[in-house]
Motif scaffolding. Structure first.
Motif, PDB file in Angstrom:
ATOM      1  N   LYS A 207       6.056  15.373   4.825  1.00 16.78           N
ATOM      2  CA  LYS A 207       5.464  14.141   4.299  1.00 16.78           C
ATOM      3  C   LYS A 207       6.480  13.403   3.443  1.00 16.78           C
ATOM      4  N   LEU A 208       7.018  12.298   3.933  1.00 20.01           N
ATOM      5  CA  LEU A 208       8.029  11.552   3.193  1.00 20.01           C
ATOM      6  C   LEU A 208       7.411  10.726   2.082  1.00 20.01           C
ATOM      7  N   PHE A 209       6.304  10.065   2.383  1.00 20.25           N
ATOM      8  CA  PHE A 209       5.683   9.187   1.403  1.00 20.25           C
ATOM      9  C   PHE A 209       4.435   9.833   0.832  1.00 20.25           C
ATOM     10  N   ILE A 210       4.372   9.891  -0.485  1.00 23.81           N
ATOM     11  CA  ILE A 210       3.268  10.570  -1.145  1.00 23.81           C
ATOM     12  C   ILE A 210       2.025   9.677  -1.250  1.00 23.81           C
ATOM     13  N   LEU A 211       2.202   8.360  -1.108  1.00 24.84           N
ATOM     14  CA  LEU A 211       1.089   7.428  -1.280  1.00 24.84           C
ATOM     15  C   LEU A 211       0.467   7.022   0.048  1.00 24.84           C
ATOM     16  N   LYS A 212      -0.839   6.867   0.021  1.00 24.79           N
ATOM     17  CA  LYS A 212      -1.533   6.290   1.166  1.00 24.79           C
ATOM     18  C   LYS A 212      -1.483   4.772   1.051  1.00 24.79           C
ATOM     19  N   LEU A 213      -1.386   4.120   2.180  1.00 26.65           N
ATOM     20  CA  LEU A 213      -1.335   2.659   2.169  1.00 26.65           C
ATOM     21  C   LEU A 213      -2.762   2.117   2.168  1.00 26.65           C
ATOM     22  N   ASN A 214      -3.467   2.348   1.041  1.00 28.97           N
ATOM     23  CA  ASN A 214      -4.839   1.865   0.915  1.00 28.97           C
ATOM     24  C   ASN A 214      -4.885   0.641   0.011  1.00 28.97           C
ATOM     25  N   ALA A 215      -6.083   0.061  -0.131  1.00 31.39           N
ATOM     26  CA  ALA A 215      -6.247  -1.180  -0.892  1.00 31.39           C
ATOM     27  C   ALA A 215      -5.805  -1.017  -2.343  1.00 31.39           C
ATOM     28  N   GLU A 216      -6.164   0.105  -2.946  1.00 31.31           N
ATOM     29  CA  GLU A 216      -5.820   0.329  -4.350  1.00 31.31           C
ATOM     30  C   GLU A 216      -4.316   0.312  -4.567  1.00 31.31           C
ATOM     31  N   ASN A 217      -3.586   1.025  -3.726  1.00 29.65           N
ATOM     32  CA  ASN A 217      -2.131   1.088  -3.877  1.00 29.65           C
ATOM     33  C   ASN A 217      -1.452  -0.235  -3.542  1.00 29.65           C
ATOM     34  N   ILE A 218      -1.989  -0.950  -2.564  1.00 27.41           N
ATOM     35  CA  ILE A 218      -1.428  -2.268  -2.217  1.00 27.41           C
ATOM     36  C   ILE A 218      -1.599  -3.231  -3.379  1.00 27.41           C
ATOM     37  N   ILE A 219      -2.779  -3.204  -4.025  1.00 26.55           N
ATOM     38  CA  ILE A 219      -3.037  -4.082  -5.170  1.00 26.55           C
ATOM     39  C   ILE A 219      -2.070  -3.760  -6.305  1.00 26.55           C
ATOM     40  N   ILE A 220      -1.835  -2.470  -6.549  1.00 27.22           N
ATOM     41  CA  ILE A 220      -0.902  -2.069  -7.600  1.00 27.22           C
ATOM     42  C   ILE A 220       0.502  -2.599  -7.306  1.00 27.22           C
ATOM     43  N   MET A 221       0.967  -2.417  -6.058  1.00 21.34           N
ATOM     44  CA  MET A 221       2.313  -2.852  -5.691  1.00 21.34           C
ATOM     45  C   MET A 221       2.464  -4.368  -5.804  1.00 21.34           C
ATOM     46  N   VAL A 222       1.462  -5.108  -5.333  1.00 20.37           N
ATOM     47  CA  VAL A 222       1.545  -6.573  -5.387  1.00 20.37           C
ATOM     48  C   VAL A 222       1.505  -7.060  -6.833  1.00 20.37           C
ATOM     49  N   THR A 223       0.697  -6.401  -7.671  1.00 21.83           N
ATOM     50  CA  THR A 223       0.631  -6.768  -9.088  1.00 21.83           C
ATOM     51  C   THR A 223       1.976  -6.545  -9.755  1.00 21.83           C
ATOM     52  N   LEU A 224       2.573  -5.380  -9.522  1.00 23.13           N
ATOM     53  CA  LEU A 224       3.894  -5.090 -10.073  1.00 23.13           C
ATOM     54  C   LEU A 224       4.947  -6.059  -9.548  1.00 23.13           C
ATOM     55  N   ALA A 225       4.835  -6.411  -8.273  1.00 23.86           N
ATOM     56  CA  ALA A 225       5.789  -7.347  -7.671  1.00 23.86           C
ATOM     57  C   ALA A 225       5.693  -8.722  -8.317  1.00 23.86           C
ATOM     58  N   CYS A 226       4.460  -9.138  -8.632  1.00 26.67           N
ATOM     59  CA  CYS A 226       4.263 -10.443  -9.286  1.00 26.67           C
ATOM     60  C   CYS A 226       4.987 -10.492 -10.625  1.00 26.67           C
ATOM     61  N   VAL A 227       4.877  -9.403 -11.383  1.00 31.16           N
ATOM     62  CA  VAL A 227       5.562  -9.330 -12.671  1.00 31.16           C
ATOM     63  C   VAL A 227       7.082  -9.404 -12.461  1.00 31.16           C
ATOM     64  N   SER A 228       7.573  -8.600 -11.523  1.00 31.96           N
ATOM     65  CA  SER A 228       9.012  -8.560 -11.254  1.00 31.96           C
ATOM     66  C   SER A 228       9.535  -9.908 -10.770  1.00 31.96           C
ATOM     67  N   ILE A 229       8.816 -10.528  -9.840  1.00 31.38           N
ATOM     68  CA  ILE A 229       9.237 -11.820  -9.298  1.00 31.38           C
ATOM     69  C   ILE A 229       9.179 -12.899 -10.370  1.00 31.38           C
ATOM     70  N   SER A 230       8.210 -12.805 -11.274  1.00 23.20           N
ATOM     71  CA  SER A 230       8.116 -13.772 -12.377  1.00 23.20           C
ATOM     72  C   SER A 230       9.405 -13.782 -13.182  1.00 23.20           C
ATOM     73  N   PHE A 231       9.921 -12.586 -13.480  1.00 25.76           N
ATOM     74  CA  PHE A 231      11.155 -12.518 -14.255  1.00 25.76           C
ATOM     75  C   PHE A 231      12.367 -12.932 -13.425  1.00 25.76           C
ATOM     76  N   ILE A 232      12.312 -12.709 -12.114  1.00 28.94           N
ATOM     77  CA  ILE A 232      13.389 -13.202 -11.250  1.00 28.94           C
ATOM     78  C   ILE A 232      13.438 -14.727 -11.310  1.00 28.94           C
ATOM     79  N   LEU A 233      12.280 -15.356 -11.226  1.00 27.96           N
ATOM     80  CA  LEU A 233      12.208 -16.821 -11.296  1.00 27.96           C
ATOM     81  C   LEU A 233      12.705 -17.331 -12.642  1.00 27.96           C
ATOM     82  N   ILE A 234      12.298 -16.632 -13.715  1.00 33.74           N
ATOM     83  CA  ILE A 234      12.732 -17.028 -15.053  1.00 33.74           C
ATOM     84  C   ILE A 234      14.250 -16.931 -15.169  1.00 33.74           C
ATOM     85  N   ASN A 235      14.810 -15.828 -14.705  1.00 32.64           N
ATOM     86  CA  ASN A 235      16.250 -15.600 -14.853  1.00 32.64           C
ATOM     87  C   ASN A 235      17.096 -16.540 -13.996  1.00 32.64           C
TER      88      ASN A 235
END
Length: 392
Positions: A207-235
């Protein structure tokens, strides 16, 4: 009061890592060495791909050797990367720059999620978010000091002086990291570590990936990405916005110092909010961040935009710190505590993927202007706030 005045080794390491004296002229470090803009973007792509591919393997290693040891390892790798950057600049070698990007990517992988996991297992839920903000503030303080000092150092010693001083701070950071308190998850002896590694390797084959690609994990990843991209835009796009407003780019240093000082208020704000109100603060913070992004993208009035420039990093940071705890609570809920670093790395891998997609998409829609990027992220942040409320 005494606890507030006490500075532990992790906070000191964060401060030293913030002392990147060449940051204001990071692009010049490459271009003065003969690197073209096309090659610069390739270097950034190599860095991103290295982080993307390295997240899971380094997360697995972290869960085996422990958080403290991984933090030390990341500091060693970062020191090697900074030293390679100096060599690359002096030799004007594109290939050495490539090696530096790969090593820096690996260092980022070892750092990714490790400090969060270390603090989460060390502090109670009510203390974790404030402590995370405090550690982040020390990094911001280092960034502020290096930004203030860089002009004088650059004037007298040039880019070489900036690179040497930054590498010197990394040497001290490595030594300081050795004094970080050991975590509870570290293997007790070499035999245990070897046994853990063998078991981990067998599982990895299945098992390479420990996470299931379910709604909960997708929401977490997209939320984190929004934060990261926000700072990319700022910088990347704050300077462009200043040009649109007809303001000299020389004011960018003052803007950076201003928002960095405001950003340090996150610790106090989170302490005042209190643990019971964290979820409400997260939702309101994301909505407010989205609104600010929309206004920033659509309006070109200096009296409106300059204040947003100063407070937007703080507004994004507060819900981001809260979400770090929410993310760790999901890991606890799913009984993945012993794989915390690996899970956090898996989340960050998803974030890196979203970032790459966003950056390529931005390149295609560049003709629409900067406002399109801010508008997309702003709308997405507001929608995500609603998703989290419904999910709750």
């Amino acid at each position: 009061m005494n606890n507030k005045l006490h500075i532990d080794n992790l906070e000191a390491v964060s401060f030293l890592n913030g002392l990147v004296f060449f940051a204001p002229v990071a692009l010049l470090v490459r271009t003065r060495a003969g690197i073209s803009l096309d090659q610069f973007f390739i270097l950034q792509a190599i860095l991103s791909v290295t982080i993307f591919l390295g997240e899971i393997p380094t997360g697995k290693i972290t869960d085996i050797v422990g958080y403290k040891n991984t933090i030390v390892l990341s500091q060693v790798m970062l020191l090697i990367a900074r030293s390679m950057m100096l060599v690359a600049f002096l030799s004007k070698s594109y290939y050495v720059f490539i090696i530096e990007a790969i090593i820096e990517g690996i260092a980022n992988c070892f750092t990714s999620g490790t400090i969060s996991a270390y603090l989460y297992q060390k502090y109670d839920e009510g203390e974790y978010v404030v402590k995370s903000a405090r550690v982040g503030n020390f990094g911001t303080a280092g960034f502020i000091i290096s930004t203030i000092m860089y002009a004088g150092i650059y004037h007298f010693f040039g880019i070489e002086g900036l690179l040497i001083l930054t590498a010197s701070m990394n040497v001290i950071a490595v030594l300081t990291s050795l004094g970080i308190e050991k975590d509870k998850t570290k293997a007790t002896n070499a035999d245990d570590a070897a046994t853990s590694f063998a078991k981990e390797h067998n599982r990895a084959c299945k098992k390479l990936f420990i996470l299931k690609l379910n709604a909960e994990n997708i929401i977490i990843m997209v939320t984190l990405a929004c934060v990261s991209i926000s700072f990319i835009l700022i910088n990347f796009f704050y300077v462009d916005k200043l040009e649109i407003l007809g303001i000299s780019e020389e004011w960018m240093t003052a803007i950076i110092l201003g928002y960095s000082v405001f950003q340090m208020a996150a610790e106090k704000i989170l302490d005042t909010i209190g643990e019971k109100n964290y979820f409400k603060a997260f939702v309101m913070g994301f909505i407010l961040s989205g609104i600010c992004m929309l206004v920033f993208g659509r309006i070109n009035i200096a009296l409106v935009i300059i204040p947003i420039m100063l407070i937007l990093p703080l507004i994004v940071s507060v819900p981001a710190y809260i979400f770090d705890e929410m993310e760790n609570m999901v890991i606890d809920k799913n009984h993945l505590e012993d794989k915390r670093a690996e899970v956090l790395s898996a989340y960050n891998m998803g974030v890196n993927f979203v970032e790459v997609v966003f950056l390529f998409a931005s390149a295609f829609v560049a003709g629409l202007g900067v406002s399109a990027c801010f508008t997309v992220v702003g709308v997405l942040m507001i929608l995500l706030a609603g998703v989290h409320v419904i999910k709750r």
